[in-house]
Design an enzyme around this catalytic site. Structure first.
Site, PDB file in Angstrom:
ATOM      1  N   THR A  14       0.819  -1.214   0.000  1.00  0.00           N
ATOM      2  CA  THR A  14       0.000   0.000   0.000  1.00  0.00           C
ATOM      3  C   THR A  14       0.848   1.256   0.000  1.00  0.00           C
ATOM      4  O   THR A  14       0.609   2.190  -0.781  1.00  0.00           O
ATOM      5  CB  THR A  14      -0.919  -0.006   1.232  1.00  0.00           C
ATOM      6  OG1 THR A  14      -1.754  -1.167   1.194  1.00  0.00           O
ATOM      7  CG2 THR A  14      -1.795   1.228   1.262  1.00  0.00           C
ATOM      8  N   ARG A  46       8.106  -9.112  -3.567  1.00  0.00           N
ATOM      9  CA  ARG A  46       8.036 -10.571  -3.653  1.00  0.00           C
ATOM     10  C   ARG A  46       7.350 -11.047  -4.930  1.00  0.00           C
ATOM     11  O   ARG A  46       7.758 -12.042  -5.527  1.00  0.00           O
ATOM     12  CB  ARG A  46       7.307 -11.131  -2.428  1.00  0.00           C
ATOM     13  CG  ARG A  46       8.162 -11.153  -1.175  1.00  0.00           C
ATOM     14  CD  ARG A  46       7.407 -11.725  -0.008  1.00  0.00           C
ATOM     15  NE  ARG A  46       6.279 -10.887   0.387  1.00  0.00           N
ATOM     16  CZ  ARG A  46       5.519 -11.119   1.443  1.00  0.00           C
ATOM     17  NH1 ARG A  46       5.747 -12.169   2.200  1.00  0.00           N
ATOM     18  NH2 ARG A  46       4.528 -10.301   1.746  1.00  0.00           N
ATOM     19  N   VAL A 133       6.677   6.714  12.450  1.00  0.00           N
ATOM     20  CA  VAL A 133       5.843   7.054  13.604  1.00  0.00           C
ATOM     21  C   VAL A 133       4.725   7.981  13.154  1.00  0.00           C
ATOM     22  O   VAL A 133       4.989   9.048  12.586  1.00  0.00           O
ATOM     23  CB  VAL A 133       6.671   7.741  14.719  1.00  0.00           C
ATOM     24  CG1 VAL A 133       5.775   8.113  15.895  1.00  0.00           C
ATOM     25  CG2 VAL A 133       7.801   6.839  15.182  1.00  0.00           C
ATOM     26  N   ILE A 137       1.924  12.474  10.003  1.00  0.00           N
ATOM     27  CA  ILE A 137       2.117  13.565  10.959  1.00  0.00           C
ATOM     28  C   ILE A 137       3.618  13.841  11.079  1.00  0.00           C
ATOM     29  O   ILE A 137       4.385  12.929  11.389  1.00  0.00           O
ATOM     30  CB  ILE A 137       1.549  13.195  12.344  1.00  0.00           C
ATOM     31  CG1 ILE A 137       0.107  12.722  12.224  1.00  0.00           C
ATOM     32  CG2 ILE A 137       1.630  14.386  13.285  1.00  0.00           C
ATOM     33  CD1 ILE A 137      -0.449  12.131  13.513  1.00  0.00           C
ATOM     34  N   ASP A 202       3.084  -2.485  18.589  1.00  0.00           N
ATOM     35  CA  ASP A 202       3.292  -1.465  17.558  1.00  0.00           C
ATOM     36  C   ASP A 202       3.479  -0.086  18.193  1.00  0.00           C
ATOM     37  O   ASP A 202       4.405   0.650  17.836  1.00  0.00           O
ATOM     38  CB  ASP A 202       2.083  -1.454  16.609  1.00  0.00           C
ATOM     39  CG  ASP A 202       2.142  -0.320  15.602  1.00  0.00           C
ATOM     40  OD1 ASP A 202       2.917  -0.443  14.637  1.00  0.00           O
ATOM     41  OD2 ASP A 202       1.432   0.687  15.795  1.00  0.00           O
ATOM     42  N   LYS A 206       6.971   2.583  18.347  1.00  0.00           N
ATOM     43  CA  LYS A 206       6.946   4.018  18.034  1.00  0.00           C
ATOM     44  C   LYS A 206       7.358   4.856  19.239  1.00  0.00           C
ATOM     45  O   LYS A 206       8.081   5.848  19.103  1.00  0.00           O
ATOM     46  CB  LYS A 206       5.543   4.405  17.566  1.00  0.00           C
ATOM     47  CG  LYS A 206       5.114   3.703  16.279  1.00  0.00           C
ATOM     48  CD  LYS A 206       3.633   3.912  16.000  1.00  0.00           C
ATOM     49  CE  LYS A 206       3.186   3.152  14.770  1.00  0.00           C
ATOM     50  NZ  LYS A 206       1.723   3.237  14.551  1.00  0.00           N
TER      51      LYS A 206
END
Length: 428
Positions: A14, A46, A133, A137, A202, A206
């Protein structure tokens, strides 16, 4: 205009496809801002035959991702993911070749960021990771550059869009966690295996990056205290609302005399705090500087457009020749700081117990609190469930966290408890 900045791109998911689209659609604007054109010259992924919605025939295709660092390019963009394996191999090979590296890989940076920063400095090249992160932003640039004159007292925020989407849905619709998680998976907000997100890992990756930038410390992911949201009930969300709070998964980091404190944990956030109004998959980060005051960074924390935008912003910086130490100061200047003892931290807490509906249970809980030195501000008991248990919610006065730990330890194994207690901190 100066020579073209040649880019090789590893990973065509994506975000990778988004990077190509941003560079195509904003080509002239980007060239003017960068002072020279930026062009993708080679790609690797891949599956060569997968339709990604962009024309790949104009780029050289490299089957072995590790060898992408050997192509005629100035910068390698790593969008493979994973803390080790092909991503790390490519990162190391890229920097060893003296080429710039742009990555969105927070797991790799959390585990190997210090070594990669040293390698970039030794090679005199760039290591950039704005997209790692909070998606689009510009919080990395904000901390590394915009707030560079400030001593940061605390950095904290909502760092995982999946969890925030789930909590927002539970809040607005009164539904339980498992039901909302299933919807988030169906909508593509959560992975088929959501553990990385809902268990706080996750967000912890960050947070360790933000803490390093904010406090000038070496990344210390292993020192982050981590818990997620999978044990939250709709009743907890409703109880928080009745008390004037909203529940958010918050990552918080502070550096003090006792060491570096880092935690990812569900918090009760006062309804008048800016983070209480961050809903859906949005991310938000707060940094508190001694001269600038409280800074709030808020926006889309994931997705093709926002994350690709951050990747291309890093490429523009490199094209301009604007890059310095990856973590705002030379790697050897980053302090190695002991983890602070969270038991010494003072704060208020929300505690939820699922207990048997019988006489004496409340007295047992109250006695455990008293004996551990926990002062109770309020105690609320709700009606019996179909299973015959009741929910008891306690809000404590401010006190040392160790006292709460001792109280829960005293209740461990009690026949009165029908489930594991839930502890949420109250954000101050």
């Amino acid at each position: 205009m100066a020579d073209v900045l040649r880019v090789a791109l590893a990973g065509l998911g994506t975000v990778g496809g988004g990077v190509i689209r941003v560079l195509d659609e904003n080509r002239e604007l980007i060239a003017r801002r960068a002072g020279r054109p930026i062009e993708v010259v080679a790609v690797s992924a891949r599956d060569r035959l997968k339709n990604r919605g962009v024309d790949l025939s104009r780029f050289a295709w490299v089957d072995d991702t590790a060898t992408l660092a050997d192509v005629e390019a100035d910068v390698i963009v790593e969008l493979i993911g994973g803390s080790d394996g092909p991503a790390l191999a490519l990162a190391r090979r890229t920097l060893a070749a003296g080429k710039g590296l742009v990555t969105a890989n927070k797991a790799m940076l959390a585990h190997h960021g210090l070594d990669l920063a040293r390698a970039a400095e030794e090679a005199g090249t760039a290591l950039k990771f704005e997209a790692a992160v909070a998606g689009g932003i510009p919080v990395i640039k904000g901390l590394r550059e915009g707030a560079a004159a400030n001593a940061i007292g605390r950095v904290y925020g909502i760092l995982n869009g999946t969890c925030n989407f789930i909590l927002s849905k539970m809040e607005s619709e009164g539904r339980d966690f498992a039901e909302v998680l299933a919807e988030a998976q169906a909508l593509g907000f959560a992975e088929a295996d959501p553990s990385f997100d809902i268990d706080g890992v996750d967000a912890a990756h960050k947070l360790s990056i933000l803490a390093s930038l904010a406090f000038g410390t070496a990344p210390a992911f292993d020192a982050v205290e981590i818990s997620g949201i999978r044990h939250l009930l709709a009743a907890d969300i409703a109880e928080a609302a009745a008390l004037g709070y909203r529940v958010r998964l918050i990552g918080v980091a502070e550096a003090g005399a006792s060491g570096l404190f880092q935690r990812v944990h569900a918090h009760l956030v006062p309804s008048d705090h800016p983070l209480a109004h961050v809903t859906g998959a949005t991310n938000a980060v707060v940094a508190e500087g001694n001269f600038v005051g409280r800074l709030l960074f808020q926006g889309a924390g994931a997705g093709a457009g926002p994350t690709a935008s951050a990747v291309v912003a890093d490429l523009i910086d490199i094209a301009r020749g604007e890059f310095g130490p990856a973590y705002a100061m030379p790697a050897d200047a980053l302090a190695t700081t002991a983890a602070a003892d969270s038991g010494e931290r003072r704060g208020r807490a929300y505690l939820r117990f699922s207990v048997a509906d019988r006489v004496g249970v409340l007295a047992e809980i109250a006695a455990a609190m008293r004996d551990a030195g926990v002062s109770i501000e309020s105690l609320i008991q709700r009606g019996a469930s179909a299973e015959g248990s009741v929910l008891v919610a306690i809000v404590t006065h401010e006190g040392p966290e160790r006292c709460v730990e001792h109280a829960l330890e005293r209740l461990r194994g009690s026949q009165s408890l029908t489930g594991e207690p839930l502890w949420m901190h109250i954000l101050a």
